[in-house]
Design an enzyme around this catalytic site. Structure first.
Site, mmCIF file in Angstrom:
data_model
loop_
_atom_site.group_PDB
_atom_site.id
_atom_site.type_symbol
_atom_site.label_atom_id
_atom_site.label_comp_id
_atom_site.label_asym_id
_atom_site.label_seq_id
_atom_site.Cartn_x
_atom_site.Cartn_y
_atom_site.Cartn_z
ATOM 1 N N HIS A 52 0.707 -1.272 0.010
ATOM 2 C CA HIS A 52 -0.184 0.002 0.063
ATOM 3 C C HIS A 52 0.837 1.249 0.076
ATOM 4 O O HIS A 52 0.754 2.416 0.502
ATOM 5 C CB HIS A 52 -1.042 -0.024 1.309
ATOM 6 C CG HIS A 52 -2.149 -0.942 1.325
ATOM 7 N ND1 HIS A 52 -2.985 -1.286 0.394
ATOM 8 C CD2 HIS A 52 -1.911 -2.327 1.931
ATOM 9 C CE1 HIS A 52 -3.549 -2.501 0.894
ATOM 10 N NE2 HIS A 52 -2.776 -2.975 1.553
ATOM 11 N N ASN A 125 -10.056 -3.582 1.681
ATOM 12 C CA ASN A 125 -9.693 -3.446 0.399
ATOM 13 C C ASN A 125 -10.903 -3.214 -0.589
ATOM 14 O O ASN A 125 -12.236 -3.260 -0.104
ATOM 15 C CB ASN A 125 -8.849 -4.641 -0.372
ATOM 16 C CG ASN A 125 -7.548 -4.889 0.213
ATOM 17 O OD1 ASN A 125 -6.752 -3.681 0.272
ATOM 18 N ND2 ASN A 125 -6.936 -6.293 0.289
#
Length: 484
Positions: A52, A125
């Site tokens: 990320h 997510n």
């Protein structure tokens, strides 16, 4: 014009010229303003997130629209119309900080709720599933998504070798290589808590829950060709789209919804399907566990400083508030440790003192000192004495009585008997004909770069999910090889 100073507040009289011995120098070490600038410049990058790394973020509000008090005692859900400040960080998962926003990749969807009982972080997510069911394989998987240690290049061989030997990944692989793998920015995609969590009500009763964030802008995805084009001409496409939309008052919104399963339903469903309700590679069918509306999440304020708020945002799924809880999900259990530990390394021991991470309610603990201890407790005691006369609180605290744990401690592998294929096949059959063609073409373009043994192993998984799925990929790879 504001007077320029050093970090200690000392006025700077000349920010254009170093102090030198004569016009040509050498430069004198006593020029502290020069030294301070260079020292800070050398240290102005914090470690990049391992996953990320590239992200965007914004502040907003969560507003309760439906009563869910029968499921949870959490105060942020206490009344319809109640609002809670939020922060949401979007991201790509596998790329480096300078990678393109339009890469084929899951997207992080991490929401912080600044509640009156502390920060609640729902770190998920844009997919309801993941590639793995056990966190012990997470470092191995992520290494395949990064650069090969010899070539320093991305390796389709490494990626597909791992996936082909982990059929549990098939459901998420199918999502990733569908059109959903390249969403059109961050505003036009759904978000999910992904893991199974729990809710606890005033009576101490617990239900298991899945969190959904349904975009009210409508789902929009990029074609593979358009995503590749944008990666070249505007690699910051999603960041630009989100920032500009909020700056012009076009605030993105999501409907926040939950799926709920009590223990009796869980036991019956697991017995019927053979699936584990806590398995992150599985979804709960919405026909059996319909989504229940909870509220609206709106993003309405851009951060004033990207580094201060987005880069230093330090979220962790271990941050829950009374009325919320965890589950036996093995991947979640690993993340409860890993995320907070990553923030300690990346941002620092006192990262919770930073404005984006600081709770909006009063807090008190006996933690002291460490680098940048902004809120260091003053003169209050730095210890808590033993309270032998206070009744012990069972379970996890927060009113959660916990769940029974049984069996011998050991390492259990159920992969050989688990069903990795039915849900992936169901998803394939739900796609439109165009969606199936795109999925097959996207997979073939990547899998064709792996060796023949890996291709055969992976195609075997597709065939078990759906014959047309496996045959379609095999034919597409042959067509590409014939063109070469």
């Amino acid at each position: 014009m504001t007077q320029l100073t050093t970090t200690s507040g000392i006025p700077v009289t000349d920010n254009q010229n170093s102090i030198t011995a004569g016009p040509r120098g050498p430069v004198l070490l006593q020029d502290f303003h020069l030294i301070e600038k260079l020292q800070h410049f050398n240290r102005e990058r914090i470690p990049e997130r391992v996953v990320h790394a590239k992200g965007s973020g914004a502040y907003g509000t969560f507003t309760v629209t439906h009563d869910v008090s029968k499921y949870t005692k959490a105060k942020l859900f206490a009344a319809i119309g109640r609002q809670t400040e939020t922060f949401l960080r979007f991201s790509t998962v596998g790329g480096e900080k300078g990678s393109a926003d339009t890469e084929r990749d899951p997207r992080g969807f991490a929401v912080r709720f600044y509640t009156e009982e502390g920060n609640w972080d729902l770190v998920g997510n844009n997919t309801p599933t993941f590639f793995l069911k056990d966190g012990i394989k997470f470092p191995d998987f992520i290494h395949t998504q990064k650069r090969d240690p010899q070539t320093n290049l991305k390796s389709a061989q490494n990626v597909w070798d791992f996936w082909s030997k982990a059929p549990e990944s098939l459901h998420q692989v199918t999502i990733l290589f569908s059109d959903r793998g390249t969403p059109d920015g961050y505003r036009h995609m759904d978000g999910f808590g992904s893991h199974t969590y729990s809710l606890i009500n005033d009576a101490g009763e617990r239900v298991w829950v899945k969190w959904h964030f349904k975009t009210l802008q409508g789902i929009r995805n990029l074609t593979a060709a358009e995503a590749q084009r944008l990666a070249g001409v505007d690699p910051d496409y999603a960041q630009r789209d989100l920032f500009n939309a909020i700056a012009t008052g076009d605030y993105p919104r999501w409907s926040v919804e939950i799926q709920v399963m009590d223990d009796a339903r869980r036991a019956a469903w697991e017995a019927q399907t053979g699936w584990d309700a806590f398995d992150l590679t599985k979804v709960w069918p919405q026909g059996e566990f319909p989504r229940i509306p909870v509220g609206i999440l709106e993003l309405n304020r851009n951060p004033d400083n990207y580094h201060a708020d987005v880069e230093q945002a330090a979220l962790s799924p271990s941050n829950i508030v009374p009325g919320l809880g965890y589950s036996p999900d093995k991947m979640l259990q690993a993340r409860l440790f890993a995320y907070h530990d990553a923030q300690l390394y990346r941002v620092g021991t006192n990262h919770q003192h930073l404005p984006v991470n600081r709770p909006r309610c009063p807090f008190h603990n006996q933690q002291r000192d460490g680098a940048m201890a902004v809120a260091n407790g003053g003169a209050a005691p730095n210890y808590d004495p033993v309270h032998a006369d206070v009744p012990a609180v069972g379970g996890f605290g927060h009113g959660d009585a916990g769940w029974p744990v049984e069996g011998n401690a050991g390492r259990y592998d159920t992969r050989a008997t688990d069903d990795h294929f039915t849900q992936a096949g169901n998803l394939f059959r739900l796609l439109t004909e165009e969606g199936k063609r795109n999925l097959i073409a996207n997979i073939a373009g990547s899998l064709s770069n792996a060796d023949a043994a890996t291709q055969d192993r992976q195609i075997g998984h597709f065939l078990k999910a759906d014959t047309a799925y496996g045959q379609g990929v095999a034919e597409a790879i042959r067509a590409l090889q014939n063109q070469a």
